[in-house]
Scaffold this active site. Structure first.
Site, PDB file in Angstrom:
ATOM      1  CG  PHE A 806      -5.951  16.856 -15.685  1.00  0.00           C
ATOM      2  CD1 PHE A 806      -6.821  17.443 -14.784  1.00  0.00           C
ATOM      3  CD2 PHE A 806      -6.457  15.923 -16.582  1.00  0.00           C
ATOM      4  CE1 PHE A 806      -8.171  17.119 -14.775  1.00  0.00           C
ATOM      5  CE2 PHE A 806      -7.803  15.589 -16.590  1.00  0.00           C
ATOM      6  CZ  PHE A 806      -8.661  16.190 -15.678  1.00  0.00           C
ATOM      7  CG  HIS A 807      -5.491  12.627 -10.402  1.00  0.00           C
ATOM      8  ND1 HIS A 807      -6.695  11.992 -10.580  1.00  0.00           N
ATOM      9  CD2 HIS A 807      -4.718  11.760  -9.695  1.00  0.00           C
ATOM     10  CE1 HIS A 807      -6.666  10.796 -10.012  1.00  0.00           C
ATOM     11  NE2 HIS A 807      -5.468  10.631  -9.461  1.00  0.00           N
ATOM     12  CB  SER A 808      -9.233  12.533 -15.041  1.00  0.00           C
ATOM     13  OG  SER A 808     -10.600  12.322 -15.277  1.00  0.00           O
TER      14      SER A 808
END
Length: 962
Positions: A806-808
């Site tokens: 995941f990349h916020s």
């Protein structure tokens, strides 16, 4: 009346027979070899020879050629006996064909004879070295046999005597042979990669069909060898040019020219072949420099996190606008050699160390390259054949660029971000480029003034050029781009880059040939409509259906490029190419704006609108088509002249296309996945997981960083890794894919994550363990950039384990990050399997959204809650036994460290329960390194000062838990 030269033909002959019996003998014995082995094998070992590595009878019920001829006695011996007898007639057949076709001064018959001999030897190789004896050499020799079959087949067609019946049979059998290769490869992939039951049986039928068609093709020589009598004497004089048929020679020659589309009407000349090779390579150099410009520009907004000012160099392509000024146009056209040689400065850029200076060097090369090519096309437009040759050099150069990128894992070996340390061939490429440019410009320009073409609109032609060049660059400069558009995770339901990339090259090749041979069909609204449908299907659908649209669009773009570029070349180049490249530049910026909307002025207006880009591109091409269709009469005359006068060079261009396709297929064979990947410490049931933000695979000094990343991941023994900022499939990033190289070199399964048409900066997953299922998520992002996530299920030592990558969103949009944290927490909490998160969270430890990610909702625990120094990268887990954690300095590879953690799969129910519910003080208990098994320890080479500026940092040493 008898020919006096042959009146004593029977004198001294002890034994004589017609040459056709060489063909019939070869055909009979060759078929007997295969069919006798099949009959004996099925009779004695049926269930054994239908068994393969995955399935046996009844799922598989027909044996492959390899299993039939190579696995069992006595069928193997029967086959080898007959195939040995076949070799005599086979060599005689090749020799007679050479004698029949050889003419004084012709080189092609000698080349085809050599191919025939090599083909015969490789046939002996793969039949005597079976897959059981040595699988690799069997495959290498079989592929070599197929490769040499291509020039042998096309050469036999080209050299065919004027015998309409023989030519017809050769066309049918050759078409059947090569047409069978496509389903053959498809069903082999279904068997080998997807393990589909019954696929190998269908593959076997196509494999046996290849044998029948291949031997049948050579049997057609019986229709030509009737002119020979052995002891070898030409009793009818056909090899000397005497016509023995009742049909006039001129009629037969016309039939031959019709059967071969006139391509092989002229002889083969080495000088002409070198001219075409130089032209194509020069076209490859142009595309190499043009496609490198975006990459070196992209380096600067990466480090500025916004507009840097260097983006202005994207306008370097508008240099043809200068050709609108008559004195300047005359000057450039008369000095084409200088301008083309100056364009090679883009290749010299790799010697420039400073990023700014390297960018300006590449920009100058693009400026001169666009100027030089536009001038050359305009100059040669007065000669249809010469103009077509130049256009083919340009377009085949694009295909060559895509082929080279596939062979170098989506990096072009002569780009300025490449050098010897990361796989570059810059010096070799530059040397060949200088030779090619000198030969490309060795003839004087044909004209420098107005060519007199007044029909049509130069502005509509410019619109067509702008849309066309953007389509070619953005979609076809790398074979994996459109494949990743339709990629949607595991299980695999569509094409994959390292197996199916050739389909894109085949579509491009077919389209280009259609544009050359059928320009009247290509420049219709029907063809344009088909191209638009292909664009829509590619944009809207995934998996194989979406890729069918991609192939349709690829074929159309290549086909329409020939008439569109030809039409533009006949008008004022300052307008057609100057304005055309300006429009192309706006499309390139549009192409970036749809994903970089958070960093550019006006970005939100085009946010996530790849569909608008596709519509605009096709509308611009439609304007160019309208310009062509509205002048059908004049265009038809031009096409007729071109068909009449251009055939001489076409055979060389077709040969170059054939060579590039063969080279691509050889590279595909070398890159074919083995799917036998092994974790580093399987005996200890431990695996190492890592997270790394790779900064689009450009290091701090503007070099491509795949090799350096590979080395650190391998030496850290990482089994599962999440990569962020990994989507490079845009013009501005070079249409690259780092995951291909890393996955294949490290032996890992790969999920690219949300594709380039999903408008994210990318998230990818690489795993030593099979990826059973994966789902791509686009998390809530009402204001800022889209946040990509991958949810995947791995088979880790027989246990199903879920992993999240995941990349916020960025720091400036707190509401986005809050919504994303809630979404991901629920997603992680929805699984009751052991799980871990590899992420970029943009939060401080123990503060704010951290407490949403690490919460009862998610069920996740922090890999080390006491590590206070993190800001972005985090590893969370549940249901696993965490035994180690470390952070490794990045050196100059990227702007973010590599974080890794070691986990052990619980061995028993009690251990699993403890992993789920152990109190924090027990879960985070630290021990010394000597207290854990050796297989649980991190590599010692990164202690202290480490190696290559990589070392364990923050803690000085990695942390171990128990």
């Amino acid at each position: 009346m008898a020919n006096p030269k042959y009146k004593d033909k029977d004198a001294g002959v002890v034994l004589s027979f017609g040459g056709q019996w060489v063909s019939w003998t070869h055909t009979a014995i060759a078929y007997a070899a295969f069919l006798s082995a099949l009959i004996v094998g099925v009779s004695l070992h049926y269930t054994k020879i239908v068994q393969n590595e995955w399935y046996g009878y009844p799922e598989e019920w027909f044996p492959s050629v390899s299993a039939t001829i190579g696995d069992r006695y006595p069928e193997r011996s029967v086959f080898m006996l007959f195939i040995a007898i076949t070799s005599g007639p086979r060599f005689a057949l090749v020799g007679l064909w050479y004698l029949l076709t050889a003419k004084p001064g012709r080189v092609l018959p000698k080349a085809i004879a050599i191919c025939g001999v090599v083909r015969t030897l490789t046939c002996g190789g793969w039949t005597y070295i079976t897959s059981t004896d040595d699988h690799d050499w069997h495959d290498i020799l079989m592929i070599s046999y197929i490769v040499f079959t291509i020039p042998w087949t096309t050469g036999c067609l080209a050299l065919s005597p004027p015998n309409a019946k023989a030519i017809k049979y050769r066309k049918y059998l050759a078409g059947a042979f090569f047409g069978t290769l496509v389903p053959l490869v498809y069903f082999f992939i279904q068997h080998k990669v997807h393990r589909v039951a019954g696929a190998y049986t269908i593959y076997a039928f196509f494999e046996w069909s290849l044998i029948l068609f291949d031997v049948g093709f050579d049997a057609v020589t019986a229709l030509d060898f009737s002119t020979f009598e052995v002891v070898v004497r030409d009793v009818k004089g056909l090899s000397k040019g005497v016509n023995t048929s009742s049909v006039p020679t001129a009629v037969l020659e016309k039939e031959k020219e019709k059967a071969t589309a006139g391509v092989f009407a002229a002889g083969f000349h080495l000088g002409d072949a070198l001219d075409i090779a130089a032209d194509v390579y020069h076209g490859f150099v142009f595309w190499s420099i043009l496609t490198s410009l975006g990459v070196v520009i992209w380096y600067f907004p990466l480090w500025h996190m916004g507009i840097s000012g260097y983006e202005a160099l994207v306008m370097a392509t508008v240099s043809p606008a200068l050709l609108g000024i008559t004195p300047l146009r005359t000057l450039v056209i008369k000095n084409q050699r200088i301008t083309h040689l100056l364009s090679l400065s883009g290749l010299l850029a790799y010697l420039v160390k400073g990023p700014e200076a390297r960018l300006f060097t590449v920009g100058f090369g693009v400026w001169m390259g666009c100027l030089a090519w536009a001038a050359t096309l305009y100059s040669d437009s007065v000669h249809p054949a010469k103009l077509e040759a130049r256009i083919l050099a340009w377009t085949i150069g694009l295909i060559m660029s895509s082929v080279a990128k596939f062979a170098w894992y989506t990096n072009n070996p002569i780009w300025p971000i490449m050098h010897a340390e990361n796989g570059g061939w810059n010096g070799t490429g530059l040397f060949l480029a200088v030779l090619a440019a000198l030969r490309f410009t060795r003839r004087a320009p044909l004209q420098s003034g107005d060519n007199g073409e007044k029909s049509g609109s130069p502005f509509l032609a410019a619109f067509g050029i702008g849309g066309l060049f953007f389509g070619l660059h953005s979609l076809l400069s790398d074979t994996s781009t459109m494949i990743l558009w339709v990629w949607d995770g595991y299980p695999i339901r569509g094409p994959v880059s390292n197996v199916h990339g050739w389909y894109t090259i085949a579509a491009m090749t077919a389209g280009l040939l259609a544009g050359v041979f059928q320009p009247g069909v290509v420049t219709t609204w029907t063809a344009y409509g088909v191209g638009c449908i292909g664009a829509a299907v590619l944009t809207l659908y995934h998996h194989w259906f979406g890729y069918y649209g991609a192939l349709t669009l690829a074929a159309y773009l290549m086909a329409i490029s020939v008439p569109l570029i030809g039409n533009a070349a006949k008008r004022n180049p300052g307008t057609t190419f100057g304005l055309g490249f300006l429009i192309y530049n706006f499309l390139v910026l549009f192409h970036v704006w749809v994903v970089a909307y958070a960093f550019v002025p006006g970005g939100p207006l085009v946010r996530e609108h790849t569909d608008w880009i596709m519509i605009t591109m096709m509308a611009l091409i439609g304007a160019g088509v309208f310009n062509l269709v509205s002048h059908n009469a004049s265009r038809r005359k031009t096409n007729n002249r071109r068909r009449a006068g251009a055939a001489g060079h076409r055979k060389y261009h077709i040969g170059s296309l054939g060579f590039l396709n063969i080279f691509f297929l050889c590279a595909t064979f070398l890159r074919f996945p083995t799917n036998d990947y092994k974790p580093y410490h399987a005996d200890d049931k431990v695996f190492t997981a890592g997270i790394w933000t790779i900064h689009f695979s450009l290091d701090n000094d503007m070099w491509s960083s795949e090799y350096r990343m590979r080395d650190l991941i391998k030496e850290m023994e990482v089994d599962v890794i999440g990569l962020l900022e990994s989507d490079l499939q845009r013009v501005i990033m070079g249409n690259r894919d780092t995951t291909q190289f890393l996955a294949e070199d490290l032996g890992m399964y790969v999920d690219y994550g949300p594709g380039p048409n999903k408008h994210t900066w990318g998230a990818a997953l690489l795993s030593k363990f099979p990826i059973l299922n994966s789902t791509h998520h686009l998390l809530p992002s009402p204001v800022g950039e889209l946040a990509p996530a991958i949810q995947a299920t791995l088979d880790v030592y027989g246990t199903l384990v879920d992993v999240f990558v995941f990349h916020s969103g960025q720091e400036e949009d707190p509401e986005d990050r809050r919504l994303q944290s809630e979404y991901l927490a629920k997603l992680m909490g929805s699984t009751d399997r052991p799980s871990f998160l590899l992420s970029y969270l943009v939060t401080k430890p123990l503060e704010g959204n951290y407490n949403t990610y690490v919460s009862e909702t998610s069920g996740m625990h922090d890999v080390d809650p006491t590590d206070w120094d993190r800001w972005c990268e985090y590893i969370l887990f549940k249901g696993l036994r965490r035994v180690g954690y470390a952070r490794v300095s990045r050196s100059t590879i990227t702007d973010t460290e590599l974080q890794v953690a070691k986990f052990v799969i619980p061995r028993s129910a009690g251990e699993a329960q403890m992993a789920w519910s152990a109190p924090e003080e027990l879960r985070n208990r630290r021990v010394q390194e000597w207290e854990v098994p050796e297989g649980w320890r991190f590599p010692a080479m990164f202690r202290g000062a480490g190696v290559r500026d990589h070392r364990y940092h923050v803690f000085d040493e990695p942390r171990y838990f128990n």
